[in-house]
Enzyme design. Sequence first.
Site, PDB file in Angstrom:
ATOM      1  N   ARG A   1      25.520  12.486   3.120  1.00 13.87           N
ATOM      2  CA  ARG A   1      26.714  12.751   3.924  1.00 13.87           C
ATOM      3  C   ARG A   1      28.006  12.361   3.217  1.00 13.87           C
ATOM      4  O   ARG A   1      29.080  12.766   3.597  1.00 13.87           O
ATOM      5  CB  ARG A   1      26.631  11.952   5.234  1.00 13.87           C
ATOM      6  CG  ARG A   1      25.643  12.541   6.200  1.00 13.87           C
ATOM      7  CD  ARG A   1      25.337  11.593   7.332  1.00 13.87           C
ATOM      8  NE  ARG A   1      24.560  10.449   6.854  1.00 13.87           N
ATOM      9  CZ  ARG A   1      23.795   9.692   7.633  1.00 13.87           C
ATOM     10  NH1 ARG A   1      23.721   9.933   8.911  1.00 13.87           N
ATOM     11  NH2 ARG A   1      23.104   8.695   7.133  1.00 13.87           N
TER      12      ARG A   1
ATOM     13  N   LYS B   1       7.357   4.211   3.575  1.00 19.16           N
ATOM     14  CA  LYS B   1       7.356   3.436   4.806  1.00 19.16           C
ATOM     15  C   LYS B   1       8.786   3.073   5.239  1.00 19.16           C
ATOM     16  O   LYS B   1       9.646   3.011   4.385  1.00 19.16           O
ATOM     17  CB  LYS B   1       6.500   2.197   4.622  1.00 19.16           C
ATOM     18  CG  LYS B   1       7.159   1.084   3.820  1.00 19.16           C
ATOM     19  CD  LYS B   1       6.570  -0.231   4.243  1.00 19.16           C
ATOM     20  CE  LYS B   1       7.567  -1.332   4.169  1.00 19.16           C
ATOM     21  NZ  LYS B   1       8.038  -1.733   2.910  1.00 19.16           N
TER      22      LYS B   1
ATOM     23  N   ASP C   1       2.953   4.461  -1.248  1.00 18.28           N
ATOM     24  CA  ASP C   1       2.892   3.014  -1.151  1.00 18.28           C
ATOM     25  C   ASP C   1       3.113   2.563  -2.583  1.00 18.28           C
ATOM     26  O   ASP C   1       2.244   2.765  -3.437  1.00 18.28           O
ATOM     27  CB  ASP C   1       1.516   2.548  -0.655  1.00 18.28           C
ATOM     28  CG  ASP C   1       1.495   1.039  -0.503  1.00 18.28           C
ATOM     29  OD1 ASP C   1       1.967   0.360  -1.428  1.00 18.28           O
ATOM     30  OD2 ASP C   1       1.022   0.540   0.519  1.00 18.28           O
ATOM     31  N   HIS C   2       4.273   1.986  -2.863  1.00 20.06           N
ATOM     32  CA  HIS C   2       4.603   1.789  -4.283  1.00 20.06           C
ATOM     33  C   HIS C   2       3.611   0.856  -4.991  1.00 20.06           C
ATOM     34  O   HIS C   2       3.493   0.881  -6.196  1.00 20.06           O
ATOM     35  CB  HIS C   2       6.058   1.340  -4.475  1.00 20.06           C
ATOM     36  CG  HIS C   2       6.318  -0.098  -4.176  1.00 20.06           C
ATOM     37  ND1 HIS C   2       6.527  -0.570  -2.907  1.00 20.06           N
ATOM     38  CD2 HIS C   2       6.405  -1.177  -4.990  1.00 20.06           C
ATOM     39  CE1 HIS C   2       6.736  -1.877  -2.953  1.00 20.06           C
ATOM     40  NE2 HIS C   2       6.661  -2.276  -4.211  1.00 20.06           N
TER      41      HIS C   2
ATOM     42  N   LYS D   1       1.461   0.706  -9.196  1.00 22.70           N
ATOM     43  CA  LYS D   1       1.459  -0.381 -10.175  1.00 22.70           C
ATOM     44  C   LYS D   1       0.197  -0.303 -11.020  1.00 22.70           C
ATOM     45  O   LYS D   1      -0.906  -0.167 -10.500  1.00 22.70           O
ATOM     46  CB  LYS D   1       1.543  -1.741  -9.464  1.00 22.70           C
ATOM     47  CG  LYS D   1       2.879  -1.961  -8.771  1.00 22.70           C
ATOM     48  CD  LYS D   1       2.958  -3.356  -8.178  1.00 22.70           C
ATOM     49  CE  LYS D   1       4.104  -3.459  -7.202  1.00 22.70           C
ATOM     50  NZ  LYS D   1       5.258  -4.183  -7.682  1.00 22.70           N
TER      51      LYS D   1
ATOM     52  N   GLU E   1       6.236 -14.107  -1.956  1.00 20.38           N
ATOM     53  CA  GLU E   1       7.547 -13.804  -2.540  1.00 20.38           C
ATOM     54  C   GLU E   1       8.442 -15.030  -2.444  1.00 20.38           C
ATOM     55  O   GLU E   1       8.299 -15.837  -1.515  1.00 20.38           O
ATOM     56  CB  GLU E   1       8.212 -12.667  -1.767  1.00 20.38           C
ATOM     57  CG  GLU E   1       7.465 -11.364  -1.846  1.00 20.38           C
ATOM     58  CD  GLU E   1       8.256 -10.252  -1.157  1.00 20.38           C
ATOM     59  OE1 GLU E   1       8.888  -9.471  -1.866  1.00 20.38           O
ATOM     60  OE2 GLU E   1       8.232 -10.201   0.080  1.00 20.38           O
TER      61      GLU E   1
ATOM     62  N   HIS F   1       0.759  -2.346   1.933  1.00 17.82           N
ATOM     63  CA  HIS F   1       0.345  -2.836   0.612  1.00 17.82           C
ATOM     64  C   HIS F   1      -0.958  -3.640   0.658  1.00 17.82           C
ATOM     65  O   HIS F   1      -1.861  -3.435  -0.137  1.00 17.82           O
ATOM     66  CB  HIS F   1       1.426  -3.723  -0.005  1.00 17.82           C
ATOM     67  CG  HIS F   1       2.806  -3.133   0.043  1.00 17.82           C
ATOM     68  ND1 HIS F   1       3.037  -1.802  -0.209  1.00 17.82           N
ATOM     69  CD2 HIS F   1       4.015  -3.676   0.303  1.00 17.82           C
ATOM     70  CE1 HIS F   1       4.345  -1.572  -0.111  1.00 17.82           C
ATOM     71  NE2 HIS F   1       4.958  -2.685   0.211  1.00 17.82           N
TER      72      HIS F   1
ATOM     73  N   LYS G   1       7.585 -14.557   2.808  1.00 15.96           N
ATOM     74  CA  LYS G   1       8.834 -14.627   2.059  1.00 15.96           C
ATOM     75  C   LYS G   1       9.229 -16.088   1.930  1.00 15.96           C
ATOM     76  O   LYS G   1       8.779 -16.935   2.691  1.00 15.96           O
ATOM     77  CB  LYS G   1       9.927 -13.855   2.791  1.00 15.96           C
ATOM     78  CG  LYS G   1       9.607 -12.354   2.905  1.00 15.96           C
ATOM     79  CD  LYS G   1      10.852 -11.515   2.852  1.00 15.96           C
ATOM     80  CE  LYS G   1      10.539 -10.035   2.907  1.00 15.96           C
ATOM     81  NZ  LYS G   1      10.216  -9.452   1.591  1.00 15.96           N
TER      82      LYS G   1
HETATM   83  C1  BG6 Z   1       8.404  -3.763   0.218  1.00 17.20           C
HETATM   84  C2  BG6 Z   1       8.779  -4.663   1.357  1.00 17.20           C
HETATM   85  O1  BG6 Z   1       7.579  -2.730   0.689  1.00 17.20           O
HETATM   86  O2  BG6 Z   1       7.724  -4.498  -0.784  1.00 17.20           O
HETATM   87  C3  BG6 Z   1       9.629  -5.813   0.861  1.00 17.20           C
HETATM   88  O3  BG6 Z   1       9.511  -3.938   2.343  1.00 17.20           O
HETATM   89  C4  BG6 Z   1       8.961  -6.519  -0.294  1.00 17.20           C
HETATM   90  O4  BG6 Z   1       9.901  -6.720   1.917  1.00 17.20           O
HETATM   91  C5  BG6 Z   1       8.511  -5.521  -1.356  1.00 17.20           C
HETATM   92  O5  BG6 Z   1       9.883  -7.437  -0.841  1.00 17.20           O
HETATM   93  C6  BG6 Z   1       7.679  -6.192  -2.434  1.00 17.20           C
HETATM   94  O6  BG6 Z   1       7.466  -5.293  -3.474  1.00 17.20           O
HETATM   95  P1  BG6 Z   1       7.316  -5.793  -4.981  1.00 17.20           P
HETATM   96  O7  BG6 Z   1       7.030  -4.556  -5.766  1.00 17.20           O
HETATM   97  O8  BG6 Z   1       8.636  -6.434  -5.328  1.00 17.20           O
HETATM   98  O9  BG6 Z   1       6.205  -6.782  -4.985  1.00 17.20           O
END
Ligand code: BG6
Length: 499
Positions: free
Chosen positions: A58, A157, A186-187, A191, A225, A249, A349
């Site tokens: 936008r 997501k 799902d990233h 990996k 984390e 994940h 976290k």
């Molecule tokens: C994301 C979460 O999907 O994954 C985040 O929304 C999280 O809260 C992140 O920090 C962690 O991903 P990575 O690749 O940094 O371990």
Amino acid sequence: MQENPLAAGLGLPREPPPLSLVIFGASGDLTRRKLVPALFSLHLKGSAARMRITGFARRDWTTESFRARVRAMLDAEDAPPASAVDKDAFAARVDFVRSSFDSPEGYAALKEAGPDHPNRLFYLATPPDAYQTVVERIHQSGLADQSRGYARIIVEKPLGRDLASARALNEVFAGAFPEEQIYRIDHYLGKETVQNIMLLRFGNEIFEPVWNNRYVDHVQITMAETIGVESRGRYYEGAGALRDMIQNHMLQLLSLVAMEPPVDLAPDSVRDEKVKVLKSIKPIGADAVEAETVRAQYAAGIAEGGEVPGYRREQEVAPDSGTETYAALRVSLDSWRWAGVPFLLRTGKRLSRRATEISVHFRRPPLNLFGDRARLSAQPNVLVLRMQPQEGITLSFNAKIPGHASDMRTVAMDFAYGSAFAEELPEAYERLLLDAMVGDSTLFMRKDEVDSAWRFVTGILGGWAETARPCLSFYRAGSSGPDEASRLLASAERRWRRL
Ligand code: BG6
């Protein structure tokens, strides 16, 4: 013909057809942090040479100003190192459509652009509340037509916030795209070290025979984390650790570590096995949440070298928030292989260390041949798969301490990616974008996977809401999490791995 994903991982050529990639929500953070660096890296490697990239947002930008922004992103410190010529060439591949997400003109403009690129890949990098509008408009404008080339969509997501909303969202996508053209990212699956779980298990002979309830005592999956919620307070308040990390994940890691060998590496063969694991998870509802789950929130503490506020003092977080920033579960699988083996999951976290790992804890030998002293000093074997940081694999076992006594000590056999391979580990998004371009959906979540994962998580959310148990506990920022987590171990012999 779909390509063999592991062969692809071995570097065989995978050249996508001419295509046009449209990024909806191109003015956002995801584009800057992940998509542009990944696409640029593909550009540098000569992959996707016949691709146009269109940003759709936008903002009051033009193609010229968007190119200038993209060019500036490539100068950022964490961008792949490259020459000015390469950066200019990449920026020249990019254009911009300024439009609101529901304006038909914007979609008409997309349709006119890129007649030489019959294949279309749409990336939803928008806030989730725009997903439905964008998908419907794509459909109405004829952009999802599959007759000239493919029309494919990538989405990330949150894919809903419970089973019902996830299903409703699946319906929206199904109204415009066939299931095989929907790529749910799902990233974590992108990996390298996550992909290695399957290779380790099925590319070696020594692990699989002991990968079951005869030899394994329990499995731990940790995603810890050090960061807090950063600027995502608003999103996180409505999500919490269970939705944010476990639904996607962690359950993906669980399915990879627990699945049966697939019949081959076709995307559906692999996903069939993963979904069986998700379906075999014993539900945790109101009657079991207290015993099988822990939820907690970080309080003020010391992290990242300084004092940090508690979660309730973060931006856009309610001062009496009940959202969990830490969750731990004891998951049981009702399957032949895993009956009786607890899978202990924890994520949080603001913990003391960043670590993503799976550890397989084996049973003790059946006979205590070396006496009680040895038993005290010797630990059961553990195989640790470290996803991040310091990616690698460690096997711990017991060895005799030199000397006359038969005293033992636990020692480790260590494999580190960094020292074993010269190659840099590619970014997850790079791999996943290329897979989507060539049509390899192995590393993306199928509808029934998302459905099964939500079914399990929704049961827990319902149990928490109904019983208000277990109580939310608190842990200091920078600590290793709440003490309550130890009750899930259910045995004095078991310990959470030290963070
Ligand atoms: C994301 C979460 O999907 O994954 C985040 O929304 C999280 O809260 C992140 O920090 C962690 O991903 P990575 O690749 O940094 O371990």
